[in-house]
Design an enzyme around this catalytic site. Sequence first.
Site, PDB file in Angstrom:
ATOM      1  N   LYS A 226      40.818  45.690  58.937  1.00 45.07           N
ATOM      2  CA  LYS A 226      41.372  46.325  60.120  1.00 45.07           C
ATOM      3  C   LYS A 226      42.827  46.684  59.859  1.00 45.07           C
ATOM      4  O   LYS A 226      43.401  46.106  58.945  1.00 45.07           O
ATOM      5  CB  LYS A 226      41.218  45.426  61.336  1.00 45.07           C
TER       6      LYS A 226
ATOM      7  N   ASP B 106      35.806  42.582  61.046  1.00 47.02           N
ATOM      8  CA  ASP B 106      36.462  42.035  62.224  1.00 47.02           C
ATOM      9  C   ASP B 106      36.315  40.540  62.006  1.00 47.02           C
ATOM     10  O   ASP B 106      35.219  39.997  62.188  1.00 47.02           O
ATOM     11  CB  ASP B 106      35.746  42.465  63.511  1.00 47.02           C
ATOM     12  N   HIS B 107      37.379  39.876  61.596  1.00 51.60           N
ATOM     13  CA  HIS B 107      37.169  38.511  61.097  1.00 51.60           C
ATOM     14  C   HIS B 107      36.652  37.547  62.173  1.00 51.60           C
ATOM     15  O   HIS B 107      36.094  36.518  61.863  1.00 51.60           O
ATOM     16  CB  HIS B 107      38.419  37.972  60.383  1.00 51.60           C
TER      17      HIS B 107
ATOM     18  N   ASP C  77      45.987  45.254  68.516  1.00 51.19           N
ATOM     19  CA  ASP C  77      45.890  44.176  67.531  1.00 51.19           C
ATOM     20  C   ASP C  77      44.714  43.253  67.816  1.00 51.19           C
ATOM     21  O   ASP C  77      44.027  42.828  66.898  1.00 51.19           O
ATOM     22  CB  ASP C  77      47.208  43.379  67.538  1.00 51.19           C
TER      23      ASP C  77
ATOM     24  N   HIS D  33      38.755  42.218  68.196  1.00 48.42           N
ATOM     25  CA  HIS D  33      38.223  40.864  68.365  1.00 48.42           C
ATOM     26  C   HIS D  33      37.714  40.592  69.793  1.00 48.42           C
ATOM     27  O   HIS D  33      36.632  40.059  69.994  1.00 48.42           O
ATOM     28  CB  HIS D  33      39.283  39.814  68.046  1.00 48.42           C
TER      29      HIS D  33
END
Length: 516
Positions: free
Chosen positions: A176, A205-206, A263, A268
């Site tokens: 990202k 997308d961790h 962010d 997320h």
Amino acid sequence: MAVAAGRPTGQIQPENPLTAGLERLPVAPTTLVIFGATGDLARRKLLPALYNLAHEGALPERFHLVGVSRKEKAHEDYRAECEEAIRRFSRRKPDEQVLTSLLANVKYIPGTFDQDSVYAELGRVIDDFEKAAGVPLNRAFYLSTAPGFFPVIVEALGRSQLARHENAQVRLIIEKPFGTTLEEARELNRRVLSIFQETQVFRIDHYLGKETVQNMMAFRFANGMFEPLWNRNFIDSVQITAAEDLGIGARADYYDHAGALRDLIQNHMLQLLCHVAMEPPVSFTAEEVRNEKVKVLQAIPQPTAEEIPEMSMRAQYAAGHSGGEDVPGYLEEEGVPEDSNTETYAALRVEVENWRWAGVPFYLRTGKRLARKVTEIAVTLKPVPHLAFSQDGSLGVQPNQLVLTLQPNEGVSLRLGAKIPGTRMIIRPVNMEFLYGTAFLSQSPEAYERLITDAMRGDATLFTRNDEVEAQWRICDPIVSAWTQAPGPLAIYESGSQGPKEADGLLRDGDRWRAI
Ligand code: BG6
């Protein structure tokens, strides 16, 4: 390299039956190339994740790592840097044998990402690995660079014929941010997909690699008791919080252009929302799961200019107190322009307009420098319709609330009303808790461990698809542009606090933000 040979035993506790699922799936022989190999993400997350995979014997028997970055340095110097990063950031103390074995063959290629000679050299290094292995090796290209280089690298991989292999799989892993607007995301998708097929692309997308996020699917779809309640008839509101106690650290360059909405919310937090709201997929394949998530995103109306001030708010941290220390405000952070309007806190109220969720507010909030680090999803049920024992004092009766905590203490907690022992009928809330750490007696792997393995295995379930990332931008784009075009005064909150009071303005019908 045969990392598995150096694997220490006894990491997984065979006597605990609950750890049975910790076994690892096999991964085909692979060369992993990290672009941006000396950057912060590689040092803090990717290299330690690779070490921990090696430690658990989860890397393929033949695994090769190549780092590509601008700075000139020798292979040995890069290996020494990898070692230092692993020793510093690995979640477990490195075993010397595993570490030596992992780093033995690491190669480093210096150069700028638009230089064709870099890709020619990369091709030679990969070929040498293949010749030595005597078998075709899958390739995974990990783009961990500044986003401006993503299309440059992708196109160079295409030109240099590295994006195709007749006898092995080639995969592209993209960090990202995937664009900073809907238009940019579309353009990036177009350029990436002109070289790679969508099935080769793994957009990170961790959060999707976090155990608790995956467990939400297990929780919802492996337990019959929640499904009948999981809708607008029983659920009053959903509140998703991603609070951080840290400030922006040394990331002003990136953060001041991004802000909290881009962010964390655009990626997320919308992913967390999708996991709460999605319909049960027909099967747990990448396509089915992602189809369901896209449907949720499409059911969230794109905010109009009139709605934006009503359903969104932003704020910036001022100086305050955090972790026992005095900390500066955002505008005093190094590298932040003194008149910056960037938000370090953002909150939204959205609705998912479908049969399951119509009328249920989803509150999302995130911020830096808040009271503590906590990521959680709180699902509040509707209050009971009638309290039969009110005259005996039932002030403590509160609606049931299910809280899924992602961090710091991963677990699930259910708030119930219980009678306080004694002769009178006095009710108070109690919590029924399940904590990962105590139930499974094991440390959850880092998100990047799971994601790197899945990408190398070609399983895209935990990655964002092209239409999904665009659907996320479709929701956030109008808010970002409204905030940029008419900046207005920003709300301010003290560092170390619960966040701006103005965020209460988003709440409806007596809802309250949970304490951070
Ligand atoms: C990253 C953001 O994607 O997620 C950071 O860029 C943020 O600003 C981080 O701190 C939070 O991740 P985690 O896993 O610590 O919750």
